[in-house]
Design an enzyme around this catalytic site. Structure first.
Site, PDB file in Angstrom:
ATOM      1  N   ALA A  90      -9.726   9.336   7.852  1.00 47.20           N
ATOM      2  CA  ALA A  90      -9.123  10.623   7.512  1.00 47.20           C
ATOM      3  C   ALA A  90      -8.038  10.469   6.451  1.00 47.20           C
ATOM      4  O   ALA A  90      -7.804  11.376   5.640  1.00 47.20           O
ATOM      5  CB  ALA A  90      -8.549  11.279   8.770  1.00 47.20           C
ATOM      6  N   ARG A 112      -1.900   5.341  19.582  1.00 45.89           N
ATOM      7  CA  ARG A 112      -2.298   3.955  19.305  1.00 45.89           C
ATOM      8  C   ARG A 112      -1.119   3.233  18.655  1.00 45.89           C
ATOM      9  O   ARG A 112      -0.334   3.840  17.911  1.00 45.89           O
ATOM     10  CB  ARG A 112      -3.511   3.881  18.374  1.00 45.89           C
ATOM     11  CG  ARG A 112      -3.347   4.640  17.080  1.00 45.89           C
ATOM     12  CD  ARG A 112      -4.527   4.425  16.139  1.00 45.89           C
ATOM     13  NE  ARG A 112      -4.513   3.082  15.567  1.00 45.89           N
ATOM     14  CZ  ARG A 112      -3.866   2.765  14.444  1.00 45.89           C
ATOM     15  NH1 ARG A 112      -3.177   3.679  13.769  1.00 45.89           N
ATOM     16  NH2 ARG A 112      -3.907   1.542  13.984  1.00 45.89           N
ATOM     17  N   PRO A 113      -0.982   1.932  18.928  1.00 49.82           N
ATOM     18  CA  PRO A 113       0.069   1.166  18.251  1.00 49.82           C
ATOM     19  C   PRO A 113      -0.272   0.996  16.783  1.00 49.82           C
ATOM     20  O   PRO A 113      -1.424   0.764  16.418  1.00 49.82           O
ATOM     21  CB  PRO A 113       0.067  -0.175  18.992  1.00 49.82           C
ATOM     22  CG  PRO A 113      -1.319  -0.285  19.555  1.00 49.82           C
ATOM     23  CD  PRO A 113      -1.764   1.112  19.862  1.00 49.82           C
ATOM     24  N   SER A 114       0.716   1.110  15.925  1.00 50.86           N
ATOM     25  CA  SER A 114       0.510   0.905  14.498  1.00 50.86           C
ATOM     26  C   SER A 114       0.065  -0.523  14.233  1.00 50.86           C
ATOM     27  O   SER A 114       0.453  -1.459  14.943  1.00 50.86           O
ATOM     28  CB  SER A 114       1.806   1.196  13.737  1.00 50.86           C
ATOM     29  OG  SER A 114       1.729   0.734  12.405  1.00 50.86           O
ATOM     30  N   GLY A 115      -0.737  -0.684  13.186  1.00 51.77           N
ATOM     31  CA  GLY A 115      -1.134  -2.025  12.777  1.00 51.77           C
ATOM     32  C   GLY A 115      -0.159  -2.667  11.818  1.00 51.77           C
ATOM     33  O   GLY A 115      -0.328  -3.830  11.448  1.00 51.77           O
ATOM     34  N   THR A 116       0.901  -1.931  11.416  1.00 49.17           N
ATOM     35  CA  THR A 116       1.780  -2.442  10.367  1.00 49.17           C
ATOM     36  C   THR A 116       3.265  -2.373  10.697  1.00 49.17           C
ATOM     37  O   THR A 116       4.068  -2.979   9.993  1.00 49.17           O
ATOM     38  CB  THR A 116       1.552  -1.659   9.063  1.00 49.17           C
ATOM     39  OG1 THR A 116       1.746  -0.263   9.314  1.00 49.17           O
ATOM     40  CG2 THR A 116       0.140  -1.887   8.536  1.00 49.17           C
ATOM     41  N   ASP A 146      -2.561   6.322  -3.195  1.00 48.56           N
ATOM     42  CA  ASP A 146      -1.366   5.671  -2.667  1.00 48.56           C
ATOM     43  C   ASP A 146      -0.908   4.571  -3.615  1.00 48.56           C
ATOM     44  O   ASP A 146      -1.456   4.411  -4.716  1.00 48.56           O
ATOM     45  CB  ASP A 146      -1.621   5.140  -1.261  1.00 48.56           C
ATOM     46  CG  ASP A 146      -2.703   4.070  -1.218  1.00 48.56           C
ATOM     47  OD1 ASP A 146      -3.527   4.014  -2.155  1.00 48.56           O
ATOM     48  OD2 ASP A 146      -2.736   3.285  -0.245  1.00 48.56           O
ATOM     49  N   SER A 166       0.812  -1.211   0.000  1.00 53.29           N
ATOM     50  CA  SER A 166       0.000   0.000   0.000  1.00 53.29           C
ATOM     51  C   SER A 166       0.846   1.263   0.000  1.00 53.29           C
ATOM     52  O   SER A 166       1.592   1.519  -0.937  1.00 53.29           O
ATOM     53  CB  SER A 166      -0.956  -0.053   1.192  1.00 53.29           C
ATOM     54  OG  SER A 166      -1.916   0.965   1.137  1.00 53.29           O
ATOM     55  N   ARG A 189       1.616   5.608  16.977  1.00 50.97           N
ATOM     56  CA  ARG A 189       1.169   6.789  16.252  1.00 50.97           C
ATOM     57  C   ARG A 189       0.539   7.783  17.225  1.00 50.97           C
ATOM     58  O   ARG A 189      -0.242   7.410  18.099  1.00 50.97           O
ATOM     59  CB  ARG A 189       0.190   6.398  15.148  1.00 50.97           C
ATOM     60  CG  ARG A 189       0.788   5.386  14.173  1.00 50.97           C
ATOM     61  CD  ARG A 189      -0.014   5.267  12.885  1.00 50.97           C
ATOM     62  NE  ARG A 189       0.527   4.210  12.034  1.00 50.97           N
ATOM     63  CZ  ARG A 189       1.579   4.346  11.225  1.00 50.97           C
ATOM     64  NH1 ARG A 189       2.207   5.506  11.166  1.00 50.97           N
ATOM     65  NH2 ARG A 189       1.997   3.347  10.487  1.00 50.97           N
TER      66      ARG A 189
END
Length: 540
Positions: A378, A498-502, A278, A68, A507
């Protein structure tokens, strides 16, 4: 294929795809993602998983190999359900189990346990479709995935270069028994767009599109050809079409995070209508260059796209026969939604609002709670979902109601499987044309509160645990209280982490009355995270 033969095939084939020492892949908000060189074993195992899913459902499944908006050396997977949606959350644990097996024998045992737990037959027809974006690692990783599919005796269809949303759309359409080829995607979108804009005037200036040096460039060119053939041409200038680095100084993620014009946009006149996608073309951001020096851009992000979409929907629903206007419209947001946008939706649009954790899989699920569910993060990732019940009602009304006819067209223009930047462009263009609006009118709906996003590199993102749709921190102890104190000192302040998902980062998001205040609040909170959650390297 006999059960014993499957176990042997998995154990034998996996020898070519050894899990790299120390690498522990983890299924995030959108699948697996890492440096491409680490992912051959993960791809192979995802092939097994999606073949099992195809056998379980007796329908076609799919995968798009992409990272992505990540940098070009990365890659990843987005796994596609027969519905065209993302992999069902119940199967994410299987994905992690297979991806983290340490040996060939352990992997074979876990595969057999999955088949037994799900009652999946050892034989039967199954097909998995695979596509990839423009990353150099894509074809090789696709081959590893295909080897995994074949371990269960399933067939694989190599679809080559596609946007992620195209692959999702093709899987959905194929399982519905509808035309599903790539050319059908273009003709369906173009024909529906023509029906939506019939009788309206073109916007009078071209759309400048930042293709992120990714897959969007050839695919948008093909869609433009279909639009012209359908009698609804869209004047386009495509920039960043592959001459530079994928997502390098361009694309929707760069635009959102840096608020600067992408590469090659310095000559675009202020006020021009522009958009950016993207690397795999599932995120969309509109923008325009500002008059001021410094290459700044005015953004029309996912919040504004959601508001514009809801306005179009409300307009059309109000034109239905009175007895058919009882249509629930919901807008799904995350904590990243700008506070000004949330107030505008609540006070002006009269739509229901539901807040979910970050991650499109959560928003997509919540969108099904309404007759029409609108969700755009967003960051520009989102779509508009129409319930099957509403679509059936509209079909009955389309001969007598122009609005029903146009709502059905809208349901085709906007991808019903997943967020799709190309179809999102047609949604925005149609909405602006039908209102006769330029960017000034769109911008005047509300004024965003200044915001800033930062990220803090940590040793383990799991050290941060959140609650309340990721707006509050429950672990580590004391961090939320410190964030609350920092926010209380800033007028109109709001911040969450929040912790990144990737990736192994945390973040940070902050809002305030002024940009300087938002920047300062984000920096303060980033330092708190670094100090209390195992920050790596110097403090921000």
């Amino acid at each position: 294929m006999a059960v014993h033969s499957i176990e042997q095939a998995v154990a034998s084939s996996s020898r070519a795809y050894v899990l790299p020492p120390g690498f522990r892949p983890s299924y995030g908000t959108a699948g697996f993602r890492a440096v491409a060189d680490l992912l051959h074993s993960t791809m192979f195992r995802c092939g097994i998983l999606m073949a099992a899913r195809a056998l379980k459902t007796q329908q076609v499944t799919g995968i798009c190999i992409t990272a992505s908006h990540n940098p070009a050396p990365d890659n990843g997977v987005k796994l596609v359900e027969p519905s065209g949606e993302m992999l069902c959350q119940d199967w994410e644990s299987y994905a992690n189990d297979l991806a983290t097996a340490q040996t060939d024998a352990e992997l074979a045992k876990r595969v057999m346990a999955l088949l037994a737990a799900e009652g999946i037959p050892a034989t039967g027809p199954a097909l998995v479709m695979v596509a990839h974006d423009t990353r150099p690692s894509g074809p090789e990783l696709a081959a590893a995935f295909a080897d995994g599919v074949r371990c269960l005796g399933a067939q694989v269809q190599m679809c080559g270069l596609l946007t992620t949303p195209q692959l999702h759309w093709m899987v959905m359409s194929r399982n519905l028994g509808a035309p599903w080829a790539e050319s059908d995607y273009y003709s369906a979108l173009a024909g529906a767009y023509q029906r939506l804009v019939a009788g309206t005037q073109p916007l009078g200036q071209p759309l400048y599109m930042d293709c992120a040096n990714g897959v969007a460039a050839p695919k948008m060119a093909a869609l433009a050809t279909a639009l012209a053939a359908a009698g609804a041409p869209l004047a386009l200038h495509l920039l960043n079409t592959g001459e530079g680095v994928l997502n390098g100084g361009c694309g929707s993620d760069f635009l959102q995070k840096d608020r600067q014009l992408p590469s090659n946009f310095q000559g675009v006149p202020p006020g021009a209508r522009c958009c950016a996608v993207d690397g795999d073309s599932d995120r969309l951001m509109y923008f325009t260059p500002l008059q001021e020096a410094g290459g700044r851009a005015l953004l029309f992000d996912g919040d504004r796209i959601a508001c514009l979409s809801a306005m179009l929907l409300k307009d059309l629903i109000s034109q239905l026969p009175p007895a058919a206007q009882d249509v629930s419209v919901g807008i799904i947001q995350t904590a990243y939604a700008n506070g000004a946008a949330s107030r505008y939706i609540r006070d002006n649009l009269g739509c229901s609002v539901e807040v979910t954790p970050t991650g499109v899989k959560y928003l997509h699920e919540a969108a099904h709670h309404f007759d029409v569910g609108v969700y755009f993060e967003a960051n520009g990732h989102g779509t508009v979902l129409f319930s099957k019940t509403l679509l059936a009602r509209l079909e009955q009304l389309k001969e007598e109601s122009r609005a029903a006819f146009e709502l059905l067209a809208l349901a085709v223009v906007i991808n019903q499987a997943v967020g799709d930047a190309l179809s999102g462009i047609l949604l925005v263009e149609a909405a602006l044309r039908r209102k006769g609006w330029g960017l000034d009118q769109w911008a005047a709906l509300y004024t965003d509160l200044p915001s800033r996003q930062l990220k803090v590199t940590v040793a383990d993102r799991a050290a941060i645990v959140t609650t309340d749709a990721e707006t509050r921190v429950s672990q580590p102890a004391g961090l939320q209280a410190a964030i609350d104190a920092a926010v209380a000192a800033v007028p109109n302040g709001r911040s969450f982490v929040r912790p990144s998902g990737t990736e192994d980062v945390v973040r940070v998001y902050a809002e305030a009355e002024t940009q300087d205040a938002a920047d300062g609040l984000a920096a303060t909170v980033a330092r708190l995270v670094h100090a209390r959650a195992g920050g790596v390297g110097p403090a921000p």
